[in-house]
Scaffold this active site. Structure first.
Site, mmCIF file in Angstrom:
data_model
loop_
_atom_site.group_PDB
_atom_site.id
_atom_site.type_symbol
_atom_site.label_atom_id
_atom_site.label_comp_id
_atom_site.label_asym_id
_atom_site.label_seq_id
_atom_site.Cartn_x
_atom_site.Cartn_y
_atom_site.Cartn_z
ATOM 1 N N ASP A 99 0.871 -1.174 0.000
ATOM 2 C CA ASP A 99 0.000 0.000 0.000
ATOM 3 C C ASP A 99 0.912 1.230 0.000
ATOM 4 O O ASP A 99 2.139 1.117 -0.164
ATOM 5 C CB ASP A 99 -0.995 -0.042 1.172
ATOM 6 C CG ASP A 99 -0.337 0.173 2.539
ATOM 7 O OD1 ASP A 99 0.903 0.287 2.608
ATOM 8 O OD2 ASP A 99 -1.085 0.238 3.543
ATOM 9 N N CYS B 198 3.103 -3.154 4.069
ATOM 10 C CA CYS B 198 2.243 -2.020 4.443
ATOM 11 C C CYS B 198 2.967 -1.282 5.565
ATOM 12 O O CYS B 198 4.173 -1.472 5.759
ATOM 13 C CB CYS B 198 0.831 -2.470 4.825
ATOM 14 S SG CYS B 198 0.694 -3.491 6.302
ATOM 15 N N THR C 150 2.775 -1.372 8.944
ATOM 16 C CA THR C 150 3.246 -2.264 10.012
ATOM 17 C C THR C 150 3.483 -3.694 9.543
ATOM 18 O O THR C 150 4.108 -4.472 10.255
ATOM 19 C CB THR C 150 2.189 -2.335 11.131
ATOM 20 O OG1 THR C 150 0.965 -2.834 10.546
ATOM 21 C CG2 THR C 150 1.949 -0.977 11.757
ATOM 22 N N HIS D 181 10.174 -24.019 8.902
ATOM 23 C CA HIS D 181 9.146 -24.716 9.682
ATOM 24 C C HIS D 181 7.734 -24.521 9.132
ATOM 25 O O HIS D 181 6.900 -25.414 9.272
ATOM 26 C CB HIS D 181 9.166 -24.232 11.138
ATOM 27 C CG HIS D 181 10.343 -24.748 11.902
ATOM 28 N ND1 HIS D 181 10.452 -24.640 13.273
ATOM 29 C CD2 HIS D 181 11.485 -25.368 11.493
ATOM 30 C CE1 HIS D 181 11.593 -25.187 13.674
ATOM 31 N NE2 HIS D 181 12.245 -25.617 12.606
ATOM 32 N N HIS E 294 6.762 -30.946 10.674
ATOM 33 C CA HIS E 294 6.373 -29.678 10.039
ATOM 34 C C HIS E 294 5.394 -29.923 8.889
ATOM 35 O O HIS E 294 4.453 -29.150 8.694
ATOM 36 C CB HIS E 294 7.612 -28.919 9.569
ATOM 37 C CG HIS E 294 8.551 -28.609 10.686
ATOM 38 N ND1 HIS E 294 8.145 -27.933 11.816
ATOM 39 C CD2 HIS E 294 9.846 -28.922 10.883
ATOM 40 C CE1 HIS E 294 9.167 -27.823 12.657
ATOM 41 N NE2 HIS E 294 10.213 -28.427 12.118
HETATM 42 C C1 RB5 Z 1 -1.975 2.780 6.474
HETATM 43 O O1 RB5 Z 1 -1.972 4.016 7.098
HETATM 44 C C2 RB5 Z 1 -1.679 1.680 7.484
HETATM 45 O O2 RB5 Z 1 -2.745 1.528 8.355
HETATM 46 C C3 RB5 Z 1 -1.375 0.381 6.782
HETATM 47 O O3 RB5 Z 1 -0.283 0.554 5.945
HETATM 48 C C4 RB5 Z 1 -1.008 -0.813 7.639
HETATM 49 O O4 RB5 Z 1 -0.012 -0.475 8.555
HETATM 50 C C5 RB5 Z 1 -2.113 -1.544 8.250
HETATM 51 O O5 RB5 Z 1 -1.925 -2.586 8.904
#
Ligand code: RB5
Length: 144
Positions: free
Chosen positions: A7, A63, A65, A96, A132
């Site tokens: 994203d 993304c 996080t 694994h 596994h």
């Molecule tokens: C976008 O602002 C953010 O929420 C997205 O990139 C991600 O971290 C969501 O899990």
């Protein structure tokens, strides 16, 4: 062949990874986004459908996080996605869990660590251990 998608919050790291892998001669398909504000589930679905269909051997999702991408990816049949912030987890996700998608947080890991995580993920094979294999079979049952 590997696919990658992100994203907007993962876009910068996606570009860094593309450059890094391309420099190693690794073919990588960029499934978007182009840096514009987007919704991460759209890109997780796009990449995971292609990986599950066998169009790509493995995928990388980025993304902010890595959490949203990993939640979305793990809802897709045939996908075992691992959110990794260190090289040990990246290696274990392959050895694994036979993870076929790596998720990264572009706002969490620095670019140099991310490159090492990606290299570790791509170069580590599945252990083929009996226990596994059994557990991955159990994961497939959970999908049903
Ligand atoms: C976008 O602002 C953010 O929420 C997205 O990139 C991600 O971290 C969501 O899990």
């Amino acid at each position: 062949m590997i696919a990658i998608a992100s994203d907007h919050a993962g876009y910068a790291l996606k570009q860094t990874i593309i450059e890094h892998l391309t420099a190693q001669g690794i073919q990588i398909a960029d499934l978007g986004c182009g840096g514009e504000p987007v919704d991460y589930p759209v890109y997780a679905e796009k990449l995971c459908r292609a990986v599950a269909a066998g169009e790509y051997e493995r995928g990388i999702l980025v993304c902010g996080t890595g959490i949203g991408m990993s939640i979305a990816a793990n809802k897709m049949p045939g996908i075992r996605a691992a959110l990794c912030g260190d090289c040990f987890s990246a290696a274990m996700s392959r050895a694994h869990n036979d993870a076929n998608v790596l998720c990264l947080g572009g706002r969490v890991v620095g670019s140099e660590l991310a490159k090492m995580i990606v290299d570790t993920y791509l170069t580590t094979g599945f252990s083929n251990g009996e226990s596994h294999i059994r557990r991955i079979g159990m994961l497939k049952e959970l999908e049903k």
